[in-house]
Design a protein around this motif. Structure first.
Motif, PDB file in Angstrom:
ATOM      1  N   ASP A   8       0.946  -1.529   0.123  1.00  0.00           N
ATOM      2  CA  ASP A   8       0.013  -0.238   0.136  1.00  0.00           C
ATOM      3  C   ASP A   8       0.693   1.698  -0.161  1.00  0.00           C
ATOM      4  OD1 ASP A   8      -2.235  -1.271   0.089  1.00  0.00           O
ATOM      5  OD2 ASP A   8      -2.200  -1.963   2.131  1.00  0.00           O
ATOM      6  N   ASP A   9       1.742   1.401  -0.472  1.00  0.00           N
ATOM      7  CA  ASP A   9       2.959   2.109  -0.016  1.00  0.00           C
ATOM      8  C   ASP A   9       2.354   3.549  -1.264  1.00  0.00           C
ATOM      9  OD1 ASP A   9       5.442   4.093  -0.294  1.00  0.00           O
ATOM     10  OD2 ASP A   9       6.388   2.807  -1.276  1.00  0.00           O
ATOM     11  N   GLU A  10       2.334   4.464  -0.973  1.00  0.00           N
ATOM     12  CA  GLU A  10       1.383   5.486  -2.268  1.00  0.00           C
ATOM     13  C   GLU A  10       2.440   6.171  -1.973  1.00  0.00           C
ATOM     14  OE1 GLU A  10      -1.500   5.739  -3.679  1.00  0.00           O
ATOM     15  OE2 GLU A  10      -2.199   3.040  -2.993  1.00  0.00           O
ATOM     16  N   LYS A  11       3.159   6.086  -2.748  1.00  0.00           N
ATOM     17  CA  LYS A  11       4.400   7.424  -3.706  1.00  0.00           C
ATOM     18  C   LYS A  11       3.836   8.174  -4.614  1.00  0.00           C
ATOM     19  CE  LYS A  11       9.040   4.639  -3.126  1.00  0.00           C
ATOM     20  NZ  LYS A  11      10.279   4.215  -4.369  1.00  0.00           N
ATOM     21  N   THR A  12       3.634   9.476  -4.420  1.00  0.00           N
ATOM     22  CA  THR A  12       3.211  10.939  -4.731  1.00  0.00           C
ATOM     23  C   THR A  12       3.296  10.749  -6.430  1.00  0.00           C
ATOM     24  OG1 THR A  12       4.837  12.351  -4.461  1.00  0.00           O
ATOM     25  CG2 THR A  12       2.207  12.179  -2.874  1.00  0.00           C
ATOM     26  N   GLU A  13       5.017  10.256  -6.444  1.00  0.00           N
ATOM     27  CA  GLU A  13       4.892  10.221  -8.004  1.00  0.00           C
ATOM     28  C   GLU A  13       4.301   9.054  -9.136  1.00  0.00           C
ATOM     29  OE1 GLU A  13       8.825   8.500  -5.692  1.00  0.00           O
ATOM     30  OE2 GLU A  13       7.376  10.088  -5.922  1.00  0.00           O
ATOM     31  N   TYR A  14       3.818   7.956  -7.510  1.00  0.00           N
ATOM     32  CA  TYR A  14       3.668   7.224  -9.151  1.00  0.00           C
ATOM     33  C   TYR A  14       1.824   7.017  -8.339  1.00  0.00           C
ATOM     34  CZ  TYR A  14       7.822   5.645  -9.030  1.00  0.00           C
ATOM     35  OH  TYR A  14       9.666   5.466  -8.762  1.00  0.00           O
ATOM     36  N   GLU A  15       1.601   8.114  -7.772  1.00  0.00           N
ATOM     37  CA  GLU A  15      -0.220   7.758  -7.020  1.00  0.00           C
ATOM     38  C   GLU A  15      -0.867   7.447  -8.247  1.00  0.00           C
ATOM     39  OE1 GLU A  15      -3.166  10.588  -4.719  1.00  0.00           O
ATOM     40  OE2 GLU A  15      -1.150  12.151  -5.652  1.00  0.00           O
ATOM     41  N   GLU A  16      -0.981   8.091  -9.557  1.00  0.00           N
ATOM     42  CA  GLU A  16      -1.887   7.957 -10.617  1.00  0.00           C
ATOM     43  C   GLU A  16      -1.271   6.256 -10.496  1.00  0.00           C
ATOM     44  OE1 GLU A  16      -5.842   7.880 -12.393  1.00  0.00           O
ATOM     45  OE2 GLU A  16      -4.658   9.390 -10.839  1.00  0.00           O
ATOM     46  N   PHE A  17      -0.665   5.869 -11.124  1.00  0.00           N
ATOM     47  CA  PHE A  17      -0.320   4.025 -11.656  1.00  0.00           C
ATOM     48  C   PHE A  17      -1.063   3.460 -10.539  1.00  0.00           C
ATOM     49  CE2 PHE A  17       2.616   0.624 -11.329  1.00  0.00           C
ATOM     50  CZ  PHE A  17       2.176   0.290 -12.884  1.00  0.00           C
ATOM     51  N   LEU A  18      -0.420   3.386  -9.218  1.00  0.00           N
ATOM     52  CA  LEU A  18      -0.897   2.889  -8.161  1.00  0.00           C
ATOM     53  C   LEU A  18      -2.729   2.484  -8.235  1.00  0.00           C
ATOM     54  CD1 LEU A  18       1.739   3.161  -5.486  1.00  0.00           C
ATOM     55  CD2 LEU A  18       1.500   1.682  -6.947  1.00  0.00           C
ATOM     56  N   ARG A  19      -2.966   3.616  -8.178  1.00  0.00           N
ATOM     57  CA  ARG A  19      -4.031   3.266  -7.943  1.00  0.00           C
ATOM     58  C   ARG A  19      -5.301   2.818  -9.225  1.00  0.00           C
ATOM     59  NH1 ARG A  19      -5.273   9.680  -8.672  1.00  0.00           N
ATOM     60  NH2 ARG A  19      -4.752   9.546  -5.999  1.00  0.00           N
ATOM     61  N   THR A  20      -4.572   3.195 -10.044  1.00  0.00           N
ATOM     62  CA  THR A  20      -5.421   2.108 -11.807  1.00  0.00           C
ATOM     63  C   THR A  20      -4.498   0.936 -11.328  1.00  0.00           C
ATOM     64  OG1 THR A  20      -4.849   3.830 -12.796  1.00  0.00           O
ATOM     65  CG2 THR A  20      -4.981   2.252 -13.914  1.00  0.00           C
ATOM     66  N   PHE A  21      -4.033   0.176 -10.994  1.00  0.00           N
ATOM     67  CA  PHE A  21      -3.467  -0.763 -11.024  1.00  0.00           C
ATOM     68  C   PHE A  21      -4.231  -1.441  -9.822  1.00  0.00           C
ATOM     69  CE2 PHE A  21      -0.894  -4.400  -9.602  1.00  0.00           C
ATOM     70  CZ  PHE A  21      -0.827  -4.780 -10.338  1.00  0.00           C
ATOM     71  N   ASN A  22      -3.993  -0.979  -8.259  1.00  0.00           N
ATOM     72  CA  ASN A  22      -5.219  -1.518  -7.601  1.00  0.00           C
ATOM     73  C   ASN A  22      -6.977  -1.153  -7.865  1.00  0.00           C
ATOM     74  OD1 ASN A  22      -2.898  -2.258  -5.761  1.00  0.00           O
ATOM     75  ND2 ASN A  22      -2.895   0.063  -5.250  1.00  0.00           N
ATOM     76  N   TYR A  23      -7.182  -0.650  -8.829  1.00  0.00           N
ATOM     77  CA  TYR A  23      -8.952  -0.318  -8.992  1.00  0.00           C
ATOM     78  C   TYR A  23      -9.179  -1.361  -9.605  1.00  0.00           C
ATOM     79  CZ  TYR A  23     -12.373   0.718 -12.298  1.00  0.00           C
ATOM     80  OH  TYR A  23     -13.872   1.136 -12.512  1.00  0.00           O
ATOM     81  N   VAL A  24      -8.004  -2.074 -10.683  1.00  0.00           N
ATOM     82  CA  VAL A  24      -8.689  -2.789 -11.934  1.00  0.00           C
ATOM     83  C   VAL A  24      -7.294  -4.404 -10.570  1.00  0.00           C
ATOM     84  CG1 VAL A  24      -7.004  -4.365 -13.659  1.00  0.00           C
ATOM     85  CG2 VAL A  24      -8.114  -1.829 -13.935  1.00  0.00           C
ATOM     86  N   TRP A  25      -7.051  -4.574  -9.857  1.00  0.00           N
ATOM     87  CA  TRP A  25      -6.499  -5.842  -8.668  1.00  0.00           C
ATOM     88  C   TRP A  25      -7.655  -6.316  -8.050  1.00  0.00           C
ATOM     89  CZ3 TRP A  25      -2.389  -8.435 -10.086  1.00  0.00           C
ATOM     90  CH2 TRP A  25      -1.759  -9.433  -9.506  1.00  0.00           C
ATOM     91  N   LYS A  26      -7.816  -5.250  -7.372  1.00  0.00           N
ATOM     92  CA  LYS A  26      -8.532  -5.444  -6.292  1.00  0.00           C
ATOM     93  C   LYS A  26     -10.446  -5.720  -6.737  1.00  0.00           C
ATOM     94  CE  LYS A  26      -6.740  -2.771  -2.867  1.00  0.00           C
ATOM     95  NZ  LYS A  26      -6.700  -1.304  -1.985  1.00  0.00           N
ATOM     96  N   GLN A  27     -10.867  -5.521  -8.106  1.00  0.00           N
ATOM     97  CA  GLN A  27     -12.129  -5.960  -8.658  1.00  0.00           C
ATOM     98  C   GLN A  27     -12.023  -7.600  -8.747  1.00  0.00           C
ATOM     99  OE1 GLN A  27     -13.778  -3.753 -11.896  1.00  0.00           O
ATOM    100  NE2 GLN A  27     -12.286  -1.822 -11.550  1.00  0.00           N
ATOM    101  N   PHE A  28     -11.146  -7.962  -8.966  1.00  0.00           N
ATOM    102  CA  PHE A  28     -10.275  -9.519  -9.462  1.00  0.00           C
ATOM    103  C   PHE A  28      -9.921 -10.283  -8.490  1.00  0.00           C
ATOM    104  CE2 PHE A  28     -11.440  -7.224 -13.736  1.00  0.00           C
ATOM    105  CZ  PHE A  28     -12.270  -7.976 -14.284  1.00  0.00           C
ATOM    106  N   GLU A  29      -9.446  -9.617  -7.710  1.00  0.00           N
ATOM    107  CA  GLU A  29      -8.399 -10.731  -6.262  1.00  0.00           C
ATOM    108  C   GLU A  29      -9.817 -10.902  -5.744  1.00  0.00           C
ATOM    109  OE1 GLU A  29      -4.705  -9.065  -3.805  1.00  0.00           O
ATOM    110  OE2 GLU A  29      -6.341  -8.151  -3.223  1.00  0.00           O
ATOM    111  N   GLU A  30      -9.000 -12.482  -5.230  1.00  0.00           N
ATOM    112  CA  GLU A  30     -10.545 -13.272  -4.043  1.00  0.00           C
ATOM    113  C   GLU A  30     -10.484 -12.528  -3.020  1.00  0.00           C
ATOM    114  OE1 GLU A  30     -11.429 -16.709  -7.433  1.00  0.00           O
ATOM    115  OE2 GLU A  30     -10.156 -16.880  -5.491  1.00  0.00           O
TER     116      GLU A  30
END
Length: 164
Positions: A142-164
């Motif tokens: 859950d490291d929210e580096k500000t320079e990667y914020e949008e990338f992590l938000r996008t990645f986690n948005y998709v990941w959490k939809q399909f993670e069991e």
């Protein structure tokens, strides 16, 4: 009358091509995205956890109504990875992911090799002609580096939809 119908038909096709295609990624050209892959891998500290974890999501856009997603887990053998049966999802879900991808600044993402035991996030998307690969490395899940914020938000948005 035929000319009016022809003009209406052609304008309808043009409107469909503008508003109907939602799997388009804009770079220097428009790329019609047909496949997306997300991978999350852990360093040595995290990999000793024996529980079953999702490590990869593979999406394939079949057509305007059906898309597929294959889930790969750290406990899957090489043989089972090859023979996994994908799940069917609505293409509108695939297209919403492409919409999120369009918000990423691909020139800003860099891979940080200075972190030894963190989490690697890899995102691949494209089609048979073009592909884009984005990767980052963070200290924790859950490291929210500000320079990667949008990338992590996008990645986690998709990941959490399909993670069991």
């Amino acid at each position: 009358m035929k000319n009016i119908l022809l003009i209406f038909f052609l304008s309808s096709l043009n409107m469909y091509s503008v508003f109907g295609q939602k799997n388009i990624y804009n770079l220097s050209n428009q790329i019609h995205i047909t496949n997306i892959r997300l991978e999350r891998s852990t360093g040595n500290v995290y990999s000793k956890i024996p529980e079953r974890k999702l490590v990869e999501l593979d999406f394939l856009r079949e057509n305007d109504s059906v898309s597929l997603v294959t889930k790969i887990y750290n406990t899957d053998s090489e043989k089972s990875k090859i023979h996994k049966v994908p799940s069917i999802i609505k293409t509108s879900i695939f297209d919403s992911i492409v919409g999120k991808l369009n918000k990423l600044n691909i020139e800003k993402i860099e891979y940080d090799f200075n972190i030894a035991d963190g989490i690697s996030y890899n995102l691949f998307f494209g089609n048979s002609k073009y592909s884009i690969n984005l990767s980052i490395h963070t200290i924790g899940i859950d490291d929210e580096k500000t320079e990667y914020e949008e990338f992590l938000r996008t990645f986690n948005y998709v990941w959490k939809q399909f993670e069991e």
